[in-house]
Design a protein around this motif. Structure first.
Motif, short mmCIF file in Angstrom:
data_model
loop_
_atom_site.label_atom_id
_atom_site.label_comp_id
_atom_site.label_asym_id
_atom_site.label_seq_id
_atom_site.Cartn_x
_atom_site.Cartn_y
_atom_site.Cartn_z
N VAL A 164 0.84 -1.21 0.00
CA VAL A 164 0.00 0.00 0.00
C VAL A 164 0.87 1.25 0.00
O VAL A 164 0.64 2.19 -0.78
CB VAL A 164 -0.94 -0.01 1.23
CG1 VAL A 164 -1.70 1.30 1.32
CG2 VAL A 164 -1.91 -1.18 1.16
N ILE A 165 1.88 1.29 0.87
CA ILE A 165 2.72 2.48 0.99
C ILE A 165 3.51 2.74 -0.29
O ILE A 165 3.61 3.88 -0.78
CB ILE A 165 3.67 2.33 2.20
CG1 ILE A 165 2.84 2.30 3.50
CG2 ILE A 165 4.68 3.47 2.24
CD1 ILE A 165 3.65 2.02 4.75
N ILE A 166 4.06 1.66 -0.87
CA ILE A 166 4.81 1.82 -2.12
C ILE A 166 3.90 2.33 -3.23
O ILE A 166 4.28 3.22 -4.03
CB ILE A 166 5.46 0.48 -2.52
CG1 ILE A 166 6.57 0.11 -1.53
CG2 ILE A 166 6.02 0.54 -3.94
CD1 ILE A 166 7.13 -1.29 -1.73
N SER A 167 2.67 1.83 -3.30
CA SER A 167 1.73 2.27 -4.33
C SER A 167 1.41 3.75 -4.18
O SER A 167 1.37 4.51 -5.17
CB SER A 167 0.45 1.44 -4.25
OG SER A 167 0.71 0.07 -4.46
N ILE A 168 1.17 4.19 -2.94
CA ILE A 168 0.83 5.61 -2.72
C ILE A 168 2.03 6.51 -3.05
O ILE A 168 1.87 7.57 -3.68
CB ILE A 168 0.37 5.81 -1.27
CG1 ILE A 168 -0.96 5.08 -1.04
CG2 ILE A 168 0.22 7.29 -0.94
CD1 ILE A 168 -1.42 5.06 0.38
N VAL A 169 3.22 6.07 -2.65
CA VAL A 169 4.42 6.86 -2.96
C VAL A 169 4.61 6.98 -4.47
O VAL A 169 4.99 8.04 -4.99
CB VAL A 169 5.66 6.23 -2.28
CG1 VAL A 169 6.94 6.89 -2.79
CG2 VAL A 169 5.56 6.36 -0.77
N SER A 170 4.32 5.90 -5.20
CA SER A 170 4.49 5.95 -6.65
C SER A 170 3.51 6.93 -7.31
O SER A 170 3.82 7.54 -8.34
CB SER A 170 4.32 4.55 -7.24
OG SER A 170 2.97 4.15 -7.20
N ILE A 171 2.32 7.10 -6.72
CA ILE A 171 1.36 8.08 -7.25
C ILE A 171 1.91 9.49 -7.10
O ILE A 171 1.88 10.30 -8.05
CB ILE A 171 0.00 7.94 -6.53
CG1 ILE A 171 -0.64 6.59 -6.85
CG2 ILE A 171 -0.94 9.08 -6.93
CD1 ILE A 171 -1.89 6.30 -6.04
#
Length: 783
Positions: A167-174
């Motif tokens: 979840v955290i990696i996905s949000i950071v990528s956004i």
């Protein structure tokens, strides 16, 4: 555990979920940036206020397994606790179904589209084919998850950190993609026919013609809109002929100024084609055969619908309080960790709304499944370095959230079942020898399967929103009630709590329920009401305290003080009866038909006090007094008399009667009429107390300005179960010595015809209102 690992990260993992990755871009496209910010603020404010109330409850004592159910049941009693606990359980169960549906949507739409079992023969069958695929794969996924949970929760807990990392990696990528789009926006061209958006995977080139070997030939797009044949003789769709094909940038970037176009809402009915304002187009007839080439809205949208769909993304705030027994310092960790988690997620949601509106083209935002960008996940088109980061990350995060819900829901049901307040749930309190809730897991899986069979994320989300909002509403209510009643054991250590915040949170929960779906709100309240009445009917008695009982006491005190303001108006006057009963040697009621008369005269209204006197010494006769009270209460229940029982011990019977006449009632709720039996054989009695007691009662009643009713031959009085087919009504008036002696028939509320019975009334001071009451009742009965 400390605040970070015990509260903050679990709450973060439970709050971030499927809605952020699959629906937030679509919500921004439909509602616009301003209304989307309003939706996020409403939902996050509601959960923040609930978290403040929850922190107050959590810092008032240790919260073991059961979480919200334990809080509410121990504050408001087993009825409210059971009702809201089951609502919270159903919400958590449907949440697992929602996460599974989200995972399957990602799997079939973006990861492995070719895995679909059912395929549509035409455009109209696309939706039904997709729903059937969701049902099949969702059921398989639910079964696999249930097996994992059954084998052991330790595996779920070990994978929790991995899912949170996704979840955290996905949000950071956004965020990284949004920043990069300022200078190098990603290449996701959109093909437009006039101002209408085309499905990008249906053709290879966004043009009507292509050049092959210096020859202009029709493109795949041309062949989709025209009948077979050469370009000059083919029959084409009129709209296709009249309008140009253009290509625009799907992700213009943060510095493009697209935010101005996405500021306002653009709600659409079902089936409407996505159009871009500002592009030139010629309105002309178009064929239904070519409808599948356009991107269209799959459901009708509105502000209220989007509120119900988004709210589940703000839930999950109780993950920390459920672990209070495992925290090093629960009094500090729960408030700090929960509020920080809500603050973090709220900021992410708010900034994501602005970033989506500032970076992505409006028609792409409104494209729920990414048909315009070649079947890519819309939020993935903005991410960096690749859309696959979001696709894979969101898939694992939804699977993890589904596992967490399937793990928590059975334990909540097991906690409710172990309290034994709902008898038919008792079997779900048992499980494996190590305490794992096997039977509860089975029921949870069956209920979650119902959500899977619905097969639509947009339909399941509002359902679980109702159940969570119901739970949050009662958490706030519990806090407000405890504070306003100043309950002695209510001493929360959370210093930022105030009852007004709880009341505001309760109001927001209620408002959001009816804003998102008024009919779902009524159904959820109906379910909670039925559970409440069932627990009340079963008579669950737990030593947990009861906030509602305290509220009733406060309301009664307030009403009694108001009644003290002045005497009642004649229109409001009704007989408040003190019924004096005589008991035999075995403490049985001698004339139970006195109670029958009282119940029929009053018809369940007003005040009824049933009194009796035990002759003797209070210290010696206390047990006898209790037995007499119980005997009278049993007879009152048989005769359907709603009132209070008062038994006194006195050395002389007439002194006890005087005490009852003086002291019965409280404040404005005092008797104004005394009912006593006729003294049979008092002339022949050798005991002078027999007639002295009667005469003394008459004199005391007159001195107290009370009405006195003395039924004669009361043993022949008709019971509540008798019915008469004929009879007469006689009204006799007798004036005697300036007073008034009134002989009236007794009023039978259920009899069509009334036989003559005699009623004696003395005391001129109360004669007029009593006469008006009796005659008004008589006239209404006859009508």
């Amino acid at each position: 555990m400390g605040t970070l690992m015990g509260v903050y990260l679990p709450c973060l993992q439970n709050i971030f979920g499927v809605i952020l990755f699959l629906r937030l871009t679509w919500i921004v496209g439909m509602a616009g940036i301003i209304q989307s910010l309003l939706i996020v603020l409403m939902c996050c404010s509601c959960t923040m206020l609930t978290a403040i109330s929850m922190s107050a409850i959590a810092t008032n004592g240790v919260v073991p397994a059961g979480g919200a159910y334990f809080m509410i049941s121990r504050s408001l009693g087993p009825e409210f606790g059971g009702a809201v606990g089951l609502c919270f359980y159903l919400g958590t169960t449907f949440a697992s179904a929602m996460y599974i549906l989200g995972a399957i949507e990602i799997f079939l739409k973006y990861l492995v589209p070719q895995a679909a079992i059912f395929h549509a023969s035409d455009h109209h069958g696309t939706d039904s084919a997709m729903l059937n695929n969701m049902r099949v794969y969702g059921s398989i996924c639910l079964s696999l998850m249930a097996v994992v949970v059954f084998v052991g929760v330790k595996y779920v807990n070990k994978l929790a950190s991995l899912f949170l990392a996704c979840v955290i990696i996905s949000i950071v990528s956004i965020y990284a993609g949004a920043i990069k789009s300022m200078t190098h926006p990603p290449e996701f061209p959109i093909c437009m026919l006039g101002n209408r958006t085309l499905v990008r995977d249906r053709f290879d080139v966004c043009a009507k013609t292509v050049i092959k070997g210096n020859i202009t030939v029709p493109s795949e797009l041309w062949e989709s809109f025209c009948s077979p044949g050469n370009m000059s003789s083919a029959q084409c769709d009129e709209y296709f002929i009249q309008n140009n094909v253009t290509e625009i940038q799907g992700i213009p970037g943060l510095s493009s100024g697209i935010i101005r176009e996405n500021m306002w809402s653009d709600y659409m009915p079902k089936g409407e084609i996505l159009e871009k304002a500002g592009l030139q187009s010629v309105d002309s007839h178009w064929s239904m055969e070519t409808f599948s080439m356009y991107v269209s809205a799959d459901i009708a949208t509105s502000f209220t619908l989007l509120v119900g769909i988004f709210f589940p993304s703000a839930t999950g705030i109780m993950a920390g309080s459920n672990r209070s027994g495992d925290l090093r310092d629960a009094q500090k960790s729960i408030p700090v960790g929960t509020i920080l988690a809500i603050t973090t997620t709220s900021l992410v949601y708010l900034t994501s709304v602005v970033l989506f509106g500032a970076c992505i083209e409006g028609v792409v935002l409104r494209d729920k499944f990414g048909d315009a960008v070649n079947k890519n996940l819309v939020v993935g088109t903005l991410s960096w370095p690749s859309p696959w980061v979001i696709v894979i990350g969101s898939f694992f995060s939804t699977v993890g959230a589904g596992l967490q819900s399937l793990t928590g829901a059975p334990r909540l049901l097991q906690a409710i079942a172990k309290d034994n307040i709902i008898p038919f749930l008792r079997v779900f309190g048992h499980g494996k020898p190590n305490g794992e809730p096997t039977w509860a897991l089975l029921l949870t899986g069956l209920i979650a399967e119902l959500g899977i069979l619905i097969a639509s994320l947009d339909m399941v989300a509002p359902i679980l929103s109702m159940f969570f909002l119901m739970c949050y509403l009662f958490v706030n209510l519990a806090c407000a009630v405890q504070t306003l009643l100043r309950t002695p054991n209510w001493r929360p250590r959370f210093k930022y709590y105030h009852w007004a915040l709880s009341f505001l949170g309760m109001s927001m929960c209620l408002a959001l329920m009816f804003i998102s779906s008024w009919y779902y709100a009524i159904v959820a309240m109906g379910i909670a009401g039925m559970i409440y009445k069932y627990i009340e009917y079963q008579g669950a008695e737990k030593e947990w305290g009861d906030g509602i009982r305290g509220l009733s006491l406060s309301a009664a005190r307030y009403a009694l003080l108001r009644l003290e303001v002045g005497p009642p108006h004649t229109k409001n006057w009704r007989p408040q009866l003190l019924v004096l009963l005589k008991l035999d040697e075995d403490l049985h009621v001698k004339y139970p038909r006195l109670l029958t008369f009282a119940s029929q005269l009053k018809a369940g209204k007003g005040l009824t006090i049933v009194g009796s006197v035990i002759q003797g010494n209070f210290l010696d006769s206390y047990g006898e007094m209790q037995a007499a009270e119980q005997a009278i209460k049993n007879m009152m229940e048989i005769e359907r008399v709603k009132g209070f029982c008062q038994v006194v011990v006195a050395s002389k019977v007439r002194e006890g009667i005087v005490h009852l006449i003086q002291s019965c009632g409280l404040g404005g709720m005092k008797h104004n009429t005394v009912v006593m039996g006729w003294p049979y054989g008092w002339r022949q009695s050798e005991d002078p107390r027999a007639w002295k007691t009667f005469i003394n009662t008459v004199r005391c009643t007159t001195a107290a300005h009370l009405a006195l009713m003395v039924p004669k031959n009361v043993s022949f009085y008709p019971s509540n179960h008798e019915r008469f087919t004929d009879g007469n009504i006689d009204v006799w008036w007798i004036v005697h010595d300036g007073g008034m002696l009134m002989l009236l028939p007794f009023l039978l509320k259920q009899h069509k015809h009334i036989k003559i019975k005699h009623l004696t009334v003395t005391s001129f001071a109360v004669m007029v209102p009593l006469t008006m009451y009796l005659y008004r009742s008589l006239l209404l009965h006859l009508i």
